[in-house]
Design an enzyme around this catalytic site. Structure first.
Site, mmCIF file in Angstrom:
data_model
loop_
_atom_site.group_PDB
_atom_site.id
_atom_site.type_symbol
_atom_site.label_atom_id
_atom_site.label_comp_id
_atom_site.label_asym_id
_atom_site.label_seq_id
_atom_site.Cartn_x
_atom_site.Cartn_y
_atom_site.Cartn_z
ATOM 1 N N ASP A 103 0.812 -1.165 -0.060
ATOM 2 C CA ASP A 103 -0.078 0.034 -0.022
ATOM 3 C C ASP A 103 0.924 1.120 -0.001
ATOM 4 O O ASP A 103 1.600 1.400 1.120
ATOM 5 C CB ASP A 103 -0.937 -0.106 1.204
ATOM 6 C CG ASP A 103 -1.966 1.021 1.198
ATOM 7 O OD1 ASP A 103 -1.489 2.208 0.776
ATOM 8 O OD2 ASP A 103 -2.998 0.938 1.432
ATOM 9 N N HIS A 104 1.151 1.904 -1.056
ATOM 10 C CA HIS A 104 2.204 2.454 -1.176
ATOM 11 C C HIS A 104 2.034 3.888 -0.145
ATOM 12 O O HIS A 104 2.850 4.661 0.068
ATOM 13 C CB HIS A 104 2.475 3.182 -2.825
ATOM 14 C CG HIS A 104 1.593 4.296 -3.295
ATOM 15 N ND1 HIS A 104 0.335 3.891 -3.828
ATOM 16 C CD2 HIS A 104 1.713 5.506 -3.447
ATOM 17 C CE1 HIS A 104 -0.387 4.970 -4.049
ATOM 18 N NE2 HIS A 104 0.396 6.200 -3.884
ATOM 19 N N HIS A 117 -5.943 2.661 1.087
ATOM 20 C CA HIS A 117 -5.117 3.670 1.591
ATOM 21 C C HIS A 117 -5.882 4.352 2.731
ATOM 22 O O HIS A 117 -5.209 4.555 3.852
ATOM 23 C CB HIS A 117 -4.779 4.797 0.456
ATOM 24 C CG HIS A 117 -4.321 4.227 -0.742
ATOM 25 N ND1 HIS A 117 -3.373 3.370 -0.797
ATOM 26 C CD2 HIS A 117 -4.527 4.572 -2.104
ATOM 27 C CE1 HIS A 117 -3.145 2.785 -2.064
ATOM 28 N NE2 HIS A 117 -3.808 3.599 -2.954
HETATM 29 O O1 LIG Z 1 -3.255 3.943 -5.595
HETATM 30 C C1 LIG Z 1 -3.743 5.012 -6.099
HETATM 31 O O2 LIG Z 1 -3.014 6.208 -5.788
HETATM 32 C C2 LIG Z 1 -3.105 7.266 -6.760
HETATM 33 C C3 LIG Z 1 -2.898 8.364 -5.779
HETATM 34 O O3 LIG Z 1 -1.563 8.013 -5.198
HETATM 35 P P1 LIG Z 1 -0.408 9.463 -4.811
HETATM 36 O O4 LIG Z 1 0.605 8.996 -4.183
HETATM 37 O O5 LIG Z 1 -0.147 10.149 -5.844
HETATM 38 O O6 LIG Z 1 -1.351 10.246 -3.856
HETATM 39 C C4 LIG Z 1 -4.313 7.333 -7.387
HETATM 40 O O7 LIG Z 1 -4.077 8.438 -8.393
HETATM 41 C C5 LIG Z 1 -4.866 6.134 -8.293
HETATM 42 O O8 LIG Z 1 -5.958 6.436 -8.643
HETATM 43 C C6 LIG Z 1 -4.780 5.059 -6.973
HETATM 44 O O9 LIG Z 1 -4.925 3.874 -7.971
#
Ligand SMILES: O=C1O[C@H](COP(=O)(O)O)[C@@H](O)[C@H](O)[C@H]1O
Ligand SMILES: NC(=O)C1=CN([C@@H]2O[C@H](COP(=O)(O)OP(=O)(O)OC[C@H]3O[C@@H](n4cnc5c(N)ncnc54)[C@H](OP(=O)(O)O)[C@@H]3O)[C@@H](O)[C@H]2O)C=CC1
Length: 494
Positions: A175-176, A238
């Site tokens: 989960d980045h 997230h």
């Molecule tokens: O996991 C996802 O995250 C991105 C947003 O990530 P961020 O690190 O740029 O805040 C989101 O745009 C995408 O739809 C989603 O799959």
């Protein structure tokens, strides 16, 4: 210094190029990876090693001025054209892996990164076992990308498939957001400050507001997004992960063995809403045409690869309750969406007011955690307005920097791969967390699919539909939001 052979499935894909190669390079530059590592990239297209090295060099071009350093790094990359559904290909992969293990003296340590569409995850894992690529020698770790299933049933099936080859402690579900600097900083704020630690509960916190706003639309991911929507794309993973860090009890130590059970406890104690509560407490929205910073944008249904009559939500908002002693009845509001006013990921902890001895209202204390694009904290406190009269005014203690401009925050994937090399699963989603979050999200999806909550619309460039604001009003509060732009435009680096 880490030793391993990495095998990246989906090596020609977007994620690999944009995130994985730059992150591995940063680990190389910082000395975490030195000479004892190799990367096998696999995908169907018939690339040569030279061509693959070129792809890697392009991906890291912005990260170094030293051609020699870049080339040395890229020389560790090997390419194997491979269709993951073709069992015969795994044999070639095994031969290459063994050869690289000897050549780079990696002690048989292996990291497998599944940077591919989720329908292939089970097949890959099962072939890794049947072809003895996973052979019990050295450490063997599987990094798996989101989405982990599309509902509880599919997530269970996937988990079952993976667990035939890997134990839970070998599976690293990415989960980045958990790799983001300021999400990890929540632990520091909560548990390294006596100021907050003792008031982090229902006696002192009025509500918590989580906003994950994006100004981008669905870009070229319309096909995926239209099947997913904001709830599954951002909330199931997230937002609920971040909520679990905000709401958890203090762990005995900062180790996965102590942190994960506390996070799991939060997610397993999320109050399960029935249909009536879902209608009252959850909002779904979709963007219509509008403009952001003078640019015009089309409606979601006019985006490429989106069904013209799509009812997919590009915005989700609502309120969760965590039925634990610490947070019983404290609302955790959330909102996330595409094509909102600006990119802004932020958490507000809104404190209760104490008995007031003054003859005027006083503002609530608010701790704001800025995740991106600025990173830092602010704390709204009350002070006396300068002057002869006694008047109270809120002031903000603000500590922030623009992470992109300073370039000093590790990329989330870099941090997460570092953790994998160290076998640290604190910042990854445990199966029990995934299971608990799908259990709740499935209920909301069911109600939405049955049209129990109408789809609301909002203009591109707004902060979502009116219903999201009405929701907080029902709870006697409102979204706290100050645009980030003002801060970033300041001459921060002078
Ligand atoms: O996991 C996802 O995250 C991105 C947003 O990530 P961020 O690190 O740029 O805040 C989101 O745009 C995408 O739809 C989603 O799959
Ligand atoms: N891109 C991103 O920013 C993010 C992606 N993710 C997730 O990461 C994963 C990968 O995403 P992304 O990189 O964008 O996807 P891409 O579509 O860009 O890449 C898919 C990769 O899979 C390979 N591939 C497809 N079919 C096969 C097959 N049968 N055998 C072998 N290789 C195959 C493709 O190469 P080839 O055609 O040569 O076979 C390509 O390398 C997905 O699960 C996605 O949800 C998660 C968060 C962010």
């Amino acid at each position: 210094m880490s030793k391993a052979v990495f095998t990246i499935f989906g090596a020609s894909g977007d994620l690999a190029k944009r995130k994985l190669y730059p992150s591995l390079f940063r680990l190389y530059k910082s000395g975490v990876l030195t000479e004892n590592f190799a990367v096998i990239g696999t995908a169907r297209r018939p690339w040569t090693k030279d061509f693959f090295e070129g792809v890697v060099l392009d991906a890291i071009a912005d990260l170094t001025t030293s051609k020699t350093e870049a080339q040395q790094f890229a020389s560790h990359f090997y390419y194997q054209s491979h269709d993951v559904e073709d069992a015969a290909h795994y044999h070639t992969l095994k031969v290459l892996q063994e050869d690289l293990c000897k050549r780079y003296e990696t002690d048989h340590n292996k990291v497998f990164f599944l940077a591919m569409a989720p329908q292939f995850f089970g097949t890959i894992a099962s072939h890794l076992k049947s072809e003895a690529i996973v052979d019990g020698q050295g450490f063997e770790r599987l990094i798996i990308e989101k989405p982990f299933g599309t509902d509880l049933t599919s997530a269970k099936a996937l988990n079952q498939a993976l667990s035939e080859t890997f134990n839970e402690d070998q599976i690293f579900r990415i989960d980045h957001y958990l790799g983001k600097e300021m999400i990890q900083n929540i632990f520091a704020v909560r548990f390294a400050n006596i100021l907050f630690e003792h008031v982090w509960n229902r006696d002192f916190i009025d509500n918590i507001q989580i906003t994950f706003a994006e100004s981008i639309g669905v870009e070229d991911r319309g096909g995926y997004y239209d099947q997913s929507g904001a709830l599954k794309d951002m909330v199931q993973n997230h937002i609920l992960q971040v909520l679990s860090i905000l709401a958890m009890d203090k762990p005995a130590s900062f180790s996965s063995a102590d942190v994960l059970p506390e996070k799991i406890k939060v997610l397993e104690n999320l109050r399960m809403p029935d249909d009536k509560l879902i209608v009252e407490n959850f909002v779904r929205g979709q963007y219509q045409a509008g403009h952001i910073n003078e640019n015009d944008y089309p409606a979601y249904i006019d985006e490429a690869s989106v069904a013209p009559d799509s009812k997919t939500e590009t915005f989700a908002s609502g309120v969760f309750f965590v039925d634990t002693e610490r947070f019983q009845d404290v609302p955790f509001f959330f909102r996330t969406g595409k094509r909102l006013t600006e990119k802004g990921t932020r958490i507000n902890i809104v404190f209760k007011n104490d008995a007031n001895i003054f003859s005027q209202e006083v503002a609530q204390n608010i701790l704001t955690i800025y995740i991106q694009p600025t990173e830092g904290f602010s704390l709204q406190v009350n002070g006396k307005e300068v002057g002869k009269n006694f008047a109270i005014e809120p002031v903000k203690l603000d500590f922030r920097h623009d992470a992109d401009a300073l370039g000093n925050s590790p990329e989330a994937y870099e941090k997460l791969m570092y953790d994998v090399l160290n076998g640290d699963s604190t910042n990854f989603s445990h199966w029990h967390e995934v299971k608990a979050s799908w259990t709740l999200i499935d209920e909301v999806v069911k109600a939405w699919q049955a049209d129990k909550t109408p789809l609301s619309y909002y203009k591109a460039g707004s902060m979502g539909p009116r219903e999201s604001f009405d929701l907080l009003e029902k709870y006697g509060t409102s979204w706290i939001w100050q645009p980030d732009v003002w801060y970033r435009d300041r001459d921060l680096l002078q």
